[in-house]
Design an enzyme around this catalytic site. Structure first.
Site, PDB file in Angstrom:
ATOM      1  N   TYR A  69       0.860  -1.185   0.000  1.00  0.00           N
ATOM      2  CA  TYR A  69       0.000   0.000   0.000  1.00  0.00           C
ATOM      3  C   TYR A  69       0.899   1.239   0.000  1.00  0.00           C
ATOM      4  O   TYR A  69       1.604   1.506   0.977  1.00  0.00           O
ATOM      5  CB  TYR A  69      -0.898   0.039   1.233  1.00  0.00           C
ATOM      6  CG  TYR A  69      -2.021  -0.966   1.262  1.00  0.00           C
ATOM      7  CD1 TYR A  69      -2.388  -1.690   0.137  1.00  0.00           C
ATOM      8  CD2 TYR A  69      -2.743  -1.187   2.430  1.00  0.00           C
ATOM      9  CE1 TYR A  69      -3.428  -2.611   0.181  1.00  0.00           C
ATOM     10  CE2 TYR A  69      -3.793  -2.093   2.484  1.00  0.00           C
ATOM     11  CZ  TYR A  69      -4.128  -2.803   1.358  1.00  0.00           C
ATOM     12  OH  TYR A  69      -5.168  -3.714   1.412  1.00  0.00           O
TER      13      TYR A  69
ATOM     14  N   LEU B  94     -19.120  -1.801   1.427  1.00  0.00           N
ATOM     15  CA  LEU B  94     -19.974  -0.822   0.738  1.00  0.00           C
ATOM     16  C   LEU B  94     -19.860  -0.958  -0.777  1.00  0.00           C
ATOM     17  O   LEU B  94     -20.254  -0.041  -1.516  1.00  0.00           O
ATOM     18  CB  LEU B  94     -19.614   0.602   1.177  1.00  0.00           C
ATOM     19  CG  LEU B  94     -19.780   0.888   2.673  1.00  0.00           C
ATOM     20  CD1 LEU B  94     -19.445   2.339   2.984  1.00  0.00           C
ATOM     21  CD2 LEU B  94     -21.196   0.552   3.146  1.00  0.00           C
TER      22      LEU B  94
ATOM     23  N   GLY C 231     -18.439   1.732  -2.924  1.00  0.00           N
ATOM     24  CA  GLY C 231     -19.204   2.985  -2.975  1.00  0.00           C
ATOM     25  C   GLY C 231     -20.620   2.832  -3.468  1.00  0.00           C
ATOM     26  O   GLY C 231     -21.441   3.743  -3.285  1.00  0.00           O
TER      27      GLY C 231
ATOM     28  N   GLY D 142     -25.417   4.810  -0.751  1.00  0.00           N
ATOM     29  CA  GLY D 142     -26.658   5.573  -0.862  1.00  0.00           C
ATOM     30  C   GLY D 142     -26.440   6.982  -1.332  1.00  0.00           C
ATOM     31  O   GLY D 142     -27.387   7.766  -1.454  1.00  0.00           O
TER      32      GLY D 142
END
Length: 343
Positions: A56, A207, A210, A214
């Site tokens: 990373y 999620l 993205g 929501g």
């Protein structure tokens, strides 16, 4: 925050973990002060499991975590480190490495960058097809024996690979993409195998990159991720956003956002599948505060039925990665395949 063991014999963890990749690997890198404040906010709230990798930011993420944990905070954190991803000077990924010599060399550099004498969980990020998983895990087991590693984990592996690795040394955690939009671990044997063997699960992508926030808005000119994340392709995006929108009424009934509901759903899977920890990718302290509300939500059986009716697993449009990337995942090869060079 209430904790439980990661699996039957792993370290005590909260239902949330902090994924640190976005602090270093992102089109718009996080402000360092914000990133460090995010780590401190997580630790103060009891979110102690920090997920990173030596690739990373090509070491930047580990150095950032060292700066955040300077002093007594190291004792408050559980460091989960992935290794094996090879990158060139331009940042492109160029292969996977799991040979024993690489494993030990990689940890030596990680310990230096992290400023510590041990990591709490060490795991290959992907399986090296040229190296038997027994050899890779055997090298990590040597590091456990030497005191440099506390627990061994795996990432994106199928049931057979989990069993082969566990036969070499107890595996405490399997990291896998798992969300309302990525339900394959429920049917391909991964979650069942982990529960049978007493292995915890850390779920990333909760999620759906993205799509389950929501609040996703497609960039002008299209989302550049569509070429490697098919669920963002124009042929699939409208269907997937409509599915996410169907969660809105239940989220509102609980007084939370769609993102918080999607996170609460992942945490709730611990009832059926053993310890499941939701890995939250965050770069700002506010995201930690929002996620804490999700950890406090209790979803009833009726809530879970409503969620499954709103977002059936088979209704999601597109695979989670493009075909060339899917081919690299041991977790996608079916329950009867094996990693490495064994039969």
């Amino acid at each position: 925050m209430q904790t439980r063991p990661l699996g039957t014999a792993g370290p005590q963890v909260a239902p949330l973990a902090l994924g640190c990749a976005g602090m270093s690997d992102h089109t718009a890198p996080a402000d360092e002060a914000d990133a460090i404040a995010t780590i401190h906010t997580a630790l103060a709230a009891g979110v102690t499991l920090l997920d990173t990798a030596d690739f990373y930011g090509m070491g930047h993420n580990e150095e950032l975590i060292r700066r955040a944990l300077r002093g007594s905070d190291r004792d408050k954190a559980l460091l989960s480190v992935k290794f094996g991803g090879l990158r060139d000077p331009d940042g492109a990924f160029v292969g996977i490495e799991g040979r024993p010599a690489h494993v030990k060399n990689a940890l030596a550099y990680s310990l230096r960058r992290l400023g510590t004498d041990h990591v709490d969980i060490y795991r290959p990020a992907r399986i090296d097809p040229a190296t038997p998983i027994e050899d890779t895990i055997g090298a990590v087991a040597d590091l456990v024996q030497a005191g440099h590693v506390r627990h061994i984990g795996l990432s994106e592996v199928g049931p057979q690979t989990i069993r082969r690795a566990h036969a070499v040394h107890p595996i405490r955690d399997v990291q896998i993409e798992y969300s309302l939009f990525s339900r394959a671990p429920e049917t391909n044997g991964i979650l069942d195998t982990c529960r049978e063997l007493g292995i915890g699960v850390t779920a990333y992508g909760v999620l759906a990159h993205g799509l389950l926030t929501g609040s996703y808005r497609q960039p002008a000119g299209g989302d550049p991720r569509a070429h490697w994340l098919p669920r963002f392709h124009p042929d699939n995006l409208a269907t997937n956003l409509a599915l996410a929108d169907r969660l809105r009424p239940l989220a509102h009934a609980h007084g939370i956002s769609v993102a918080q509901l999607a996170t609460a759903w992942v945490i709730a899977q611990s009832r059926e599948h053993g310890t499941v920890v939701a890995v939250l990718g965050a770069r700002r302290p506010q995201r930690i505060e929002e996620a804490l509300a999700a950890a406090d939500v209790t979803l009833t059986d009726a809530d879970l039925r409503t969620i499954h009716e709103a977002v059936p697993a088979e209704a999601v449009a597109g695979t989670r990665y493009a075909a060339p990337l899917m081919a690299l995942l041991d977790s996608e090869r079916g329950p009867k395949t094996s990693a490495g060079t064994a039969d």
